[in-house]
Every structure is written in C-alpha cells, then in structure tokens.
Scaffold this motif. Structure first.
Motif, PDB file in Angstrom:
ATOM      1  N   PRO A  45     -12.707 -14.853  50.056  1.00  0.00           N
ATOM      2  CA  PRO A  45     -11.245 -14.970  50.084  1.00  0.00           C
ATOM      3  C   PRO A  45     -10.689 -15.814  48.937  1.00  0.00           C
ATOM      4  CG  PRO A  45     -12.130 -15.207  52.291  1.00  0.00           C
ATOM      5  CD  PRO A  45     -13.297 -15.207  51.362  1.00  0.00           C
ATOM      6  N   HIS A  46     -11.430 -16.836  48.520  1.00  0.00           N
ATOM      7  CA  HIS A  46     -10.980 -17.658  47.391  1.00  0.00           C
ATOM      8  C   HIS A  46     -10.991 -16.843  46.091  1.00  0.00           C
ATOM      9  CE1 HIS A  46     -11.179 -21.318  49.819  1.00  0.00           C
ATOM     10  NE2 HIS A  46     -12.351 -20.886  50.276  1.00  0.00           N
ATOM     11  N   VAL A  47     -12.041 -16.050  45.921  1.00  0.00           N
ATOM     12  CA  VAL A  47     -12.138 -15.189  44.735  1.00  0.00           C
ATOM     13  C   VAL A  47     -11.026 -14.158  44.759  1.00  0.00           C
ATOM     14  CG1 VAL A  47     -13.632 -13.621  43.441  1.00  0.00           C
ATOM     15  CG2 VAL A  47     -14.653 -15.511  44.719  1.00  0.00           C
ATOM     16  N   GLU A  48     -10.823 -13.555  45.919  1.00  0.00           N
ATOM     17  CA  GLU A  48      -9.795 -12.532  46.076  1.00  0.00           C
ATOM     18  C   GLU A  48      -8.400 -13.089  45.787  1.00  0.00           C
ATOM     19  OE1 GLU A  48      -9.513  -9.346  49.463  1.00  0.00           O
ATOM     20  OE2 GLU A  48      -8.386 -11.119  50.089  1.00  0.00           O
ATOM     21  N   LYS A  49      -8.127 -14.266  46.287  1.00  0.00           N
ATOM     22  CA  LYS A  49      -6.807 -14.876  46.084  1.00  0.00           C
ATOM     23  C   LYS A  49      -6.538 -15.134  44.609  1.00  0.00           C
ATOM     24  CE  LYS A  49      -3.983 -18.864  47.414  1.00  0.00           C
ATOM     25  NZ  LYS A  49      -3.943 -20.133  48.205  1.00  0.00           N
ATOM     26  N   THR A  50      -7.536 -15.663  43.905  1.00  0.00           N
ATOM     27  CA  THR A  50      -7.370 -15.958  42.478  1.00  0.00           C
ATOM     28  C   THR A  50      -7.198 -14.680  41.673  1.00  0.00           C
ATOM     29  OG1 THR A  50      -8.665 -17.993  42.655  1.00  0.00           O
ATOM     30  CG2 THR A  50      -8.452 -17.019  40.461  1.00  0.00           C
ATOM     31  N   VAL A  51      -8.040 -13.697  41.941  1.00  0.00           N
ATOM     32  CA  VAL A  51      -7.967 -12.435  41.195  1.00  0.00           C
ATOM     33  C   VAL A  51      -6.655 -11.718  41.478  1.00  0.00           C
ATOM     34  CG1 VAL A  51      -9.015 -10.150  40.903  1.00  0.00           C
ATOM     35  CG2 VAL A  51     -10.465 -12.188  41.036  1.00  0.00           C
ATOM     36  N   SER A  52      -6.195 -11.756  42.716  1.00  0.00           N
ATOM     37  CA  SER A  52      -4.907 -11.133  43.068  1.00  0.00           C
ATOM     38  C   SER A  52      -3.784 -11.745  42.259  1.00  0.00           C
ATOM     39  CB  SER A  52      -4.616 -11.305  44.557  1.00  0.00           C
ATOM     40  OG  SER A  52      -5.566 -10.647  45.346  1.00  0.00           O
ATOM     41  N   SER A  53      -3.827 -13.074  42.119  1.00  0.00           N
ATOM     42  CA  SER A  53      -2.807 -13.765  41.346  1.00  0.00           C
ATOM     43  C   SER A  53      -2.874 -13.398  39.874  1.00  0.00           C
ATOM     44  CB  SER A  53      -2.969 -15.281  41.520  1.00  0.00           C
ATOM     45  OG  SER A  53      -2.040 -15.985  40.725  1.00  0.00           O
ATOM     46  N   SER A  87      -1.556 -10.013  39.479  1.00  0.00           N
ATOM     47  CA  SER A  87      -0.215  -9.829  40.065  1.00  0.00           C
ATOM     48  C   SER A  87      -0.216  -8.707  41.098  1.00  0.00           C
ATOM     49  CB  SER A  87       0.819  -9.532  38.967  1.00  0.00           C
ATOM     50  OG  SER A  87       0.882 -10.588  38.040  1.00  0.00           O
ATOM     51  N   LEU A  88      -1.193  -8.789  42.010  1.00  0.00           N
ATOM     52  CA  LEU A  88      -1.357  -7.773  43.034  1.00  0.00           C
ATOM     53  C   LEU A  88      -1.309  -8.397  44.421  1.00  0.00           C
ATOM     54  CD1 LEU A  88      -4.394  -5.695  41.677  1.00  0.00           C
ATOM     55  CD2 LEU A  88      -2.034  -4.881  41.883  1.00  0.00           C
ATOM     56  N   ASP A  89      -0.867  -7.624  45.384  1.00  0.00           N
ATOM     57  CA  ASP A  89      -1.001  -8.023  46.772  1.00  0.00           C
ATOM     58  C   ASP A  89      -2.498  -8.042  47.101  1.00  0.00           C
ATOM     59  OD1 ASP A  89      -1.418  -7.291  49.726  1.00  0.00           O
ATOM     60  OD2 ASP A  89       0.705  -7.826  49.675  1.00  0.00           O
ATOM     61  N   PRO A  90      -3.009  -9.077  47.786  1.00  0.00           N
ATOM     62  CA  PRO A  90      -4.435  -9.147  48.109  1.00  0.00           C
ATOM     63  C   PRO A  90      -4.969  -7.919  48.834  1.00  0.00           C
ATOM     64  CG  PRO A  90      -3.405 -11.254  48.541  1.00  0.00           C
ATOM     65  CD  PRO A  90      -2.293 -10.292  48.210  1.00  0.00           C
ATOM     66  N   LEU A  91      -4.145  -7.316  49.677  1.00  0.00           N
ATOM     67  CA  LEU A  91      -4.582  -6.122  50.399  1.00  0.00           C
ATOM     68  C   LEU A  91      -4.773  -4.947  49.455  1.00  0.00           C
ATOM     69  CD1 LEU A  91      -5.306  -4.869  53.087  1.00  0.00           C
ATOM     70  CD2 LEU A  91      -2.883  -4.343  53.450  1.00  0.00           C
ATOM     71  N   VAL A  92      -3.909  -4.833  48.463  1.00  0.00           N
ATOM     72  CA  VAL A  92      -4.047  -3.771  47.460  1.00  0.00           C
ATOM     73  C   VAL A  92      -5.348  -3.967  46.694  1.00  0.00           C
ATOM     74  CG1 VAL A  92      -3.088  -2.789  45.340  1.00  0.00           C
ATOM     75  CG2 VAL A  92      -1.572  -3.411  47.238  1.00  0.00           C
ATOM     76  N   LEU A  93      -5.634  -5.211  46.304  1.00  0.00           N
ATOM     77  CA  LEU A  93      -6.880  -5.510  45.599  1.00  0.00           C
ATOM     78  C   LEU A  93      -8.075  -5.194  46.471  1.00  0.00           C
ATOM     79  CD1 LEU A  93      -8.474  -6.750  43.223  1.00  0.00           C
ATOM     80  CD2 LEU A  93      -8.213  -8.971  44.359  1.00  0.00           C
ATOM     81  N   ARG A  94      -8.023  -5.588  47.718  1.00  0.00           N
ATOM     82  CA  ARG A  94      -9.144  -5.369  48.631  1.00  0.00           C
ATOM     83  C   ARG A  94      -9.452  -3.878  48.782  1.00  0.00           C
ATOM     84  NH1 ARG A  94      -8.887  -8.523  54.244  1.00  0.00           N
ATOM     85  NH2 ARG A  94      -8.479 -10.166  52.695  1.00  0.00           N
ATOM     86  N   ASN A  95      -8.419  -3.079  48.925  1.00  0.00           N
ATOM     87  CA  ASN A  95      -8.615  -1.632  49.057  1.00  0.00           C
ATOM     88  C   ASN A  95      -9.188  -1.031  47.775  1.00  0.00           C
ATOM     89  OD1 ASN A  95      -7.747  -1.470  51.721  1.00  0.00           O
ATOM     90  ND2 ASN A  95      -5.601  -1.180  51.134  1.00  0.00           N
ATOM     91  N   ARG A  96      -8.755  -1.565  46.635  1.00  0.00           N
ATOM     92  CA  ARG A  96      -9.260  -1.058  45.358  1.00  0.00           C
ATOM     93  C   ARG A  96     -10.738  -1.412  45.182  1.00  0.00           C
ATOM     94  NH1 ARG A  96      -8.393   2.906  41.607  1.00  0.00           N
ATOM     95  NH2 ARG A  96     -10.645   2.987  41.394  1.00  0.00           N
TER      96      ARG A  96
END
Length: 255
Positions: free
Chosen positions: A222-230, A233-242
C-alpha cells in the motif's frame, strides 16, 4: 494488490503469514526462486496456494554458480512440472559479488543466464530478471538476440539509454518500497508507461528510511501504491486495476 517479486521460500511460518496477507487484501504474489532447493520449496507452496502464488524457478546471479548436478536436476524439475511454473526467475547477471567483474566469473554467469533464456524460450515462459546497473545492457542484449517477448526487470537500476531500450521492447519494470524515498526510483516511475509498470516488495529484503527496522512483506505494497499513484496522478484503484492487468499479460493468465 499483487506483489510482483517476492522470495516467498525465505519466510518462516509461511502459512500464518499468507493468511495475514490475504486478510489484508493481498490477492497474489509472484514467488521467485534462487536455487534448486528454493525452486522445490516454491513448487510446494504453489501446490498449497495455487490461486495465490505465481511460481517461478531459477538461479539468482548473486548466488554461487550451481553444480552441474543441481542444474541437471533443475531442468528435470521444470520439464516435469511445467504446468505449475509461470516463469523462469530470478535470473540475470551479477552486480554485487566481489568477483563479479573477473572475466572468467562473468563468462560463467553469462553462460548460465543464456541457458536460462533458452529454457524460458523452450517452455514459452517469461523471464524474471536481476539486471541492475552495468548488468542491464548485457541482459537486454541477450533478450533481444533470442527474441524474448516477455520479461520483467525487477528492482531496476539502469542508465537512461537502457531504460528506453527496455521500454521500447515492451518489457515490464517494477519498483520497490525504495520509491517512497529515492528520487531515482521516483523519476523512473514518471518515465515508465503505465502499461509496463509493476509493483513489488522484494521481501524479505530490508529497506531503509521510513521502513528501517520493519519486516519487508507484501504488507508494504500500500505504501508503494500510494507513492506511485501520486507520481502518476492516478486514483489508487485505477493503478491497482492496471497492475493486475499487467500481471495478467506478463504471465498469460486468466484473472
């Protein structure tokens, strides 16, 4: 969340850990191997958690070279258990061994890597790569020479030119928890197309800064996801699905 690179065989109390990870929302891990013994262990864990573990078998290039006997047995294992392995890895070229730059040693590791490349090609499996710094251009060269279509450069630390070559070839690249505090990794994320990006923890490898003293596991995702999303400039859920879609493409999976 799916951890794209994890040394699952190196954890103790693994059954309890997997349950905790799943309860936390981790839906899968790519379990890499470093030698013959860990390839067997990864296969054993895969049999227990077939829908959670994406299993890979290989010889880590920072480890001592395998004996001819172990290498022969490893090939037999891949041949007999092909349906249970989804990739060849972790394989590549050494960078941190003190003897890595000795010409003879480098030649031996290069020969082993080429054998892993040929095995992956024979069984139509992607390669999960340890190819950092000066090892990256050579690994990329061999991938192209053997027309390898699917590969994942984990924990990548390469020069700009090699990075662009990897992007142009359509290979995947992942970032670790270092992306939360290293500018180098943050710049890499900005440069990588979303369609070729993966997230990993490389557990149980320890990290520094805010993660110093913390156990590395998929729970850091989740920490990696949050940083990468920022950064993207993506919603974390969009990143997760990708990321899920990228994993599916890399391993030719139905998810």
């Amino acid at each position: 969340m799916i951890d794209a690179h994890l040394h699952l065989a190196e954890y103790s109390n693994i059954l309890e850990r997997i349950k905790r990870w799943q309860d936390y929302g981790i839906t899968g891990v790519v379990a890499v191997s470093t030698d013959l013994a860990s390839s067997y262990r990864t296969l054993e864990l895969k049999s227990r958690y077939p829908n959670f573990i994406i299993a890979a078998a290989g010889f880590h290039p920072e480890h001592p070279l395998p004996s001819s006997r172990d290498l022969h047995e490893w090939h037999d294992l891949i041949n007999h258990e092909t349906s249970h392995f989804s990739a060849i890895g972790e394989v590549g070229m050494p960078q941190y061994r003190e003897d890595a730059f000795h010409p003879y040693v480098k030649e031996q590791y290069e020969a082993l890597f080429l054998e892993m490349v040929q095995t992956a090609k024979m069984y139509h499996l992607p390669l999960l790569l340890h190819a950092v710094h000066t090892g990256a251009p050579l690994v990329y060269h061999h991938l192209q020479a053997h027309k390898i279509k699917k590969a994942h450069f984990h924990w990548f630390k390469g020069d700009e030119q090699t990075t662009q070559h990897i992007i142009n070839a359509g290979y995947y690249v992942s970032v670790t928890p270092e992306v939360c505090y290293r500018k180098r990794d943050q710049e890499l994320v900005k440069r990588l197309p979303l369609s070729q990006l993966l997230l990993e923890t490389d557990g149980p490898w320890p990290f520094e800064e805010r993660f110093a003293g913390c156990e590395t596991s998929p729970l850091l995702l989740p920490h990696v996801e949050k940083t990468v999303s920022s950064l993207k400039s993506l919603d974390p859920l969009v990143l997760r699905n990708r990321i899920k879609h990228n994993i599916k493409n890399l391993f030719s999976m139905k998810m």
